[in-house]
Design a protein around this motif. Structure first.
Motif, mmCIF file in Angstrom:
data_model
loop_
_atom_site.group_PDB
_atom_site.id
_atom_site.type_symbol
_atom_site.label_atom_id
_atom_site.label_comp_id
_atom_site.label_asym_id
_atom_site.label_seq_id
_atom_site.Cartn_x
_atom_site.Cartn_y
_atom_site.Cartn_z
ATOM 1 N N LEU A 202 21.125 -3.507 5.117
ATOM 2 C CA LEU A 202 20.011 -2.861 4.422
ATOM 3 C C LEU A 202 18.672 -3.330 4.978
ATOM 4 C CD1 LEU A 202 21.207 -2.988 0.703
ATOM 5 C CD2 LEU A 202 21.014 -0.958 2.150
ATOM 6 N N TYR A 203 18.555 -4.645 5.131
ATOM 7 C CA TYR A 203 17.297 -5.216 5.624
ATOM 8 C C TYR A 203 16.968 -4.691 7.021
ATOM 9 C CZ TYR A 203 13.793 -8.541 7.171
ATOM 10 O OH TYR A 203 12.646 -9.093 7.668
ATOM 11 N N VAL A 204 17.946 -4.709 7.919
ATOM 12 C CA VAL A 204 17.711 -4.294 9.303
ATOM 13 C C VAL A 204 17.373 -2.807 9.378
ATOM 14 C CG1 VAL A 204 18.778 -4.018 11.575
ATOM 15 C CG2 VAL A 204 19.158 -6.114 10.279
ATOM 16 N N ILE A 205 18.096 -1.980 8.624
ATOM 17 C CA ILE A 205 17.842 -0.529 8.638
ATOM 18 C C ILE A 205 16.444 -0.221 8.111
ATOM 19 C CG2 ILE A 205 18.505 1.681 7.607
ATOM 20 C CD1 ILE A 205 21.413 0.620 7.622
ATOM 21 N N ILE A 206 16.107 -0.804 6.959
ATOM 22 C CA ILE A 206 14.797 -0.542 6.356
ATOM 23 C C ILE A 206 13.678 -1.020 7.273
ATOM 24 C CG2 ILE A 206 13.269 -1.122 4.425
ATOM 25 C CD1 ILE A 206 15.817 -1.322 2.691
ATOM 26 N N LYS A 207 13.835 -2.197 7.822
ATOM 27 C CA LYS A 207 12.815 -2.744 8.722
ATOM 28 C C LYS A 207 12.604 -1.827 9.928
ATOM 29 C CE LYS A 207 11.761 -6.780 11.567
ATOM 30 N NZ LYS A 207 12.247 -8.091 12.079
ATOM 31 N N LYS A 208 13.695 -1.328 10.484
ATOM 32 C CA LYS A 208 13.608 -0.454 11.655
ATOM 33 C C LYS A 208 12.928 0.865 11.305
ATOM 34 C CE LYS A 208 14.709 0.738 15.923
ATOM 35 N NZ LYS A 208 14.149 0.048 17.099
ATOM 36 N N LEU A 223 13.188 2.077 -3.577
ATOM 37 C CA LEU A 223 13.873 2.968 -4.513
ATOM 38 C C LEU A 223 14.266 4.294 -3.857
ATOM 39 C CD1 LEU A 223 11.731 2.414 -7.741
ATOM 40 C CD2 LEU A 223 13.821 1.235 -7.028
ATOM 41 N N LYS A 224 13.676 4.606 -2.722
ATOM 42 C CA LYS A 224 13.964 5.861 -2.024
ATOM 43 C C LYS A 224 15.359 5.869 -1.407
ATOM 44 C CE LYS A 224 11.847 8.999 1.375
ATOM 45 N NZ LYS A 224 11.098 9.903 0.499
ATOM 46 N N ILE A 225 15.911 4.710 -1.080
ATOM 47 C CA ILE A 225 17.126 4.671 -0.267
ATOM 48 C C ILE A 225 18.328 5.314 -0.938
ATOM 49 C CG2 ILE A 225 16.365 2.637 1.020
ATOM 50 C CD1 ILE A 225 18.335 0.972 -0.632
ATOM 51 N N ARG A 226 18.367 5.322 -2.274
ATOM 52 C CA ARG A 226 19.520 5.913 -2.962
ATOM 53 C C ARG A 226 19.240 7.335 -3.444
ATOM 54 N NH1 ARG A 226 22.554 4.650 -6.628
ATOM 55 N NH2 ARG A 226 24.452 4.836 -5.400
ATOM 56 N N LYS A 227 18.042 7.824 -3.198
ATOM 57 C CA LYS A 227 17.749 9.219 -3.499
ATOM 58 C C LYS A 227 18.289 10.089 -2.369
ATOM 59 C CE LYS A 227 13.613 8.192 -6.214
ATOM 60 N NZ LYS A 227 12.148 8.367 -6.358
ATOM 61 N N LYS A 228 18.417 11.391 -2.619
ATOM 62 C CA LYS A 228 18.973 12.290 -1.621
ATOM 63 C C LYS A 228 17.887 13.190 -1.033
ATOM 64 C CE LYS A 228 23.599 12.457 -3.672
ATOM 65 N NZ LYS A 228 24.660 13.331 -4.255
ATOM 66 N N GLY A 232 21.118 16.862 0.691
ATOM 67 C CA GLY A 232 22.072 16.182 -0.173
ATOM 68 C C GLY A 232 22.594 14.873 0.383
ATOM 69 N N ILE A 233 21.928 14.345 1.400
ATOM 70 C CA ILE A 233 22.340 13.082 2.026
ATOM 71 C C ILE A 233 21.476 11.947 1.488
ATOM 72 C CG2 ILE A 233 22.710 11.855 4.199
ATOM 73 C CD1 ILE A 233 24.393 14.374 3.917
ATOM 74 N N LYS A 234 22.096 10.872 1.055
ATOM 75 C CA LYS A 234 21.318 9.717 0.606
ATOM 76 C C LYS A 234 20.466 9.206 1.762
ATOM 77 C CE LYS A 234 24.297 7.933 -3.058
ATOM 78 N NZ LYS A 234 25.175 6.832 -3.499
ATOM 79 N N TYR A 235 19.247 8.820 1.447
ATOM 80 C CA TYR A 235 18.334 8.385 2.500
ATOM 81 C C TYR A 235 18.861 7.160 3.247
ATOM 82 C CZ TYR A 235 14.542 11.670 1.661
ATOM 83 O OH TYR A 235 13.793 12.819 1.588
ATOM 84 N N ILE A 236 19.575 6.282 2.566
ATOM 85 C CA ILE A 236 20.081 5.101 3.265
ATOM 86 C C ILE A 236 21.085 5.516 4.331
ATOM 87 C CG2 ILE A 236 21.873 4.664 1.521
ATOM 88 C CD1 ILE A 236 19.986 2.132 3.796
ATOM 89 N N ASP A 237 21.919 6.526 4.045
ATOM 90 C CA ASP A 237 22.858 7.035 5.047
ATOM 91 C C ASP A 237 22.108 7.768 6.159
ATOM 92 O OD1 ASP A 237 25.073 6.084 3.612
ATOM 93 O OD2 ASP A 237 25.189 7.908 2.423
ATOM 94 N N PHE A 238 21.101 8.535 5.769
ATOM 95 C CA PHE A 238 20.292 9.264 6.744
ATOM 96 C C PHE A 238 19.556 8.290 7.665
ATOM 97 C CE2 PHE A 238 16.194 11.364 7.822
ATOM 98 C CZ PHE A 238 16.697 12.412 8.575
ATOM 99 N N PHE A 239 18.947 7.261 7.080
ATOM 100 C CA PHE A 239 18.235 6.252 7.872
ATOM 101 C C PHE A 239 19.189 5.512 8.800
ATOM 102 C CE2 PHE A 239 14.876 5.762 4.291
ATOM 103 C CZ PHE A 239 14.194 6.868 4.779
ATOM 104 N N ASN A 240 20.373 5.213 8.298
ATOM 105 C CA ASN A 240 21.365 4.512 9.110
ATOM 106 C C ASN A 240 21.722 5.321 10.343
ATOM 107 O OD1 ASN A 240 23.288 2.532 9.821
ATOM 108 N ND2 ASN A 240 24.901 3.602 8.717
ATOM 109 N N GLU A 241 21.916 6.628 10.170
ATOM 110 C CA GLU A 241 22.245 7.486 11.308
ATOM 111 C C GLU A 241 21.070 7.615 12.271
ATOM 112 O OE1 GLU A 241 25.252 8.598 12.160
ATOM 113 O OE2 GLU A 241 25.855 7.381 10.447
ATOM 114 N N LEU A 242 19.861 7.644 11.748
ATOM 115 C CA LEU A 242 18.686 7.692 12.621
ATOM 116 C C LEU A 242 18.637 6.460 13.517
ATOM 117 C CD1 LEU A 242 15.718 8.982 10.400
ATOM 118 C CD2 LEU A 242 16.909 10.190 12.238
ATOM 119 N N CYS A 243 18.904 5.312 12.927
ATOM 120 C CA CYS A 243 18.881 4.062 13.694
ATOM 121 C C CYS A 243 19.970 4.054 14.761
ATOM 122 C CB CYS A 243 19.059 2.862 12.761
ATOM 123 S SG CYS A 243 17.660 2.562 11.658
#
Length: 304
Positions: A202-208, A223-228, A232-243
């Motif tokens: 989580l820390y590495v993804i958010i920082k990136k 708080l945005k990371i668990r919103k969609k 319909g994709i959770k932002y944390i999953d979306f951010f992870n794929e971007l990274c």
């Protein structure tokens, strides 16, 4: 629509590769993986097909997929429709390609505090040089679990590292009240227990993501990371794929590169590589890569 594909090279395999039984996976995920091998190659395995076979919910299917993905038995590939993000497809991974953990990768099990302390840049640099020394004075002290969080150890670890997560965002968006802080803790807690990310990930993804020009002004609270998003994709999953999809520019500066790895040398995070069947250590790579390039590649490797 989410689909799973079986590549043609698996068509003649009904016997399931033994590697699936050595990764401490749940019985249901192992069974699901075994069942995937009975399907025809390159024919989409949709949620409807799975539900007709097993009489399970979409939530259960996603849970099994996530567990297999985390263990590298399924590979997730983003779908693009006319240039727009259209979800993900999954492919059965070849178990014979899985490599046993290298001792140098044990750094992945470090606590979040150790990871932060070992970064090349000071943590304060992640929040536009905002001073974080008085972070805990800006929120009510709330070190006691009110009973909302079942995992006491995880709650304690999150609470202990709150200041590091806060430092990734502009100071004016930090939680101030006890209630606001609890919301942040709850968000991180669920990202770990439900979305299956570690605190380190989580820390590495958010920082990136926060270093991106667009997201630096459009991603201002954890708080945005668990919103969609609109897909319909959770932002944390979306951010992870971007990274994952965005490799550093210097990634292929090493000739005949096979892979990078991260290792710990006297509590310092170092980058190594395998190229042309030869192992290169940090002192080799420093002749080709700048300090900034090494840091970017380390962050990329840790996410992937």
């Amino acid at each position: 629509m989410t689909k799973i594909y079986k590549p043609p090279n698996f068509d003649n395999q009904i016997v399931v590769p033994k590697e699936i039984f050595g990764h401490s996976l749940s019985m249901s995920s192992v069974g699901f993986y075994c069942w995937l091998f009975t399907q025809k190659a390159n024919v989409p395995i949709t949620f409807d097909v799975i539900k007709k076979t097993f009489n399970v919910s979409n939530h259960t299917i996603r849970k099994q997929i996530k567990e297999l993905e985390n263990s590298k038995f399924l590979s997730k590939i983003p779908i693009r429709n006319a240039g727009k993000f259209g979800g993900f497809s999954y492919y059965i991974a070849n178990p014979t390609m899985l490599k046993k953990p290298n001792p140098v990768n044990l750094i992945r099990s470090q606590s979040l505090s150790n990871i932060i302390n070992n970064t090349n840049n000071n943590i304060n640099n992640t929040s536009n040089n905002t001073n974080t020394s008085n972070i805990n004075n800006n929120i009510n002290n709330n070190n006691n679990n009110s009973g909302k969080f079942k995992d006491e150890n995880l709650f304690s670890e999150i609470n202990k590292n709150m200041e590091h997560f806060m430092a990734l965002f502009p100071k004016k968006y930090w939680p101030i009240s006890k209630q606001e802080k609890t919301k942040w803790i709850d968000c991180i807690y669920k990202a770990v227990t439900i979305d299956k990310y570690t605190l380190k990930e989580l820390y590495v993804i958010i920082k990136k993501i926060r270093t991106d020009n667009f997201w630096s002004v459009n991603f201002l609270t954890i708080l945005k990371i668990r919103k969609k998003n609109k897909d319909g994709i959770k932002y944390i999953d979306f951010f992870n794929e971007l990274c994952k999809s965005k490799r550093p520019d210097a990634y292929y500066k090493i000739k005949n590169l096979e892979r990078y790895f991260v290792y710990d040398d006297n509590n310092k995070k170092c980058l190594g590589a395998v190229a042309n069947n030869t192992t290169l250590m940090s002192y080799n790579l420093e002749r080709v890569l700048t300090e900034k390039e090494i840091k970017e590649i380390i962050e990329y490797v840790e996410i992937n």
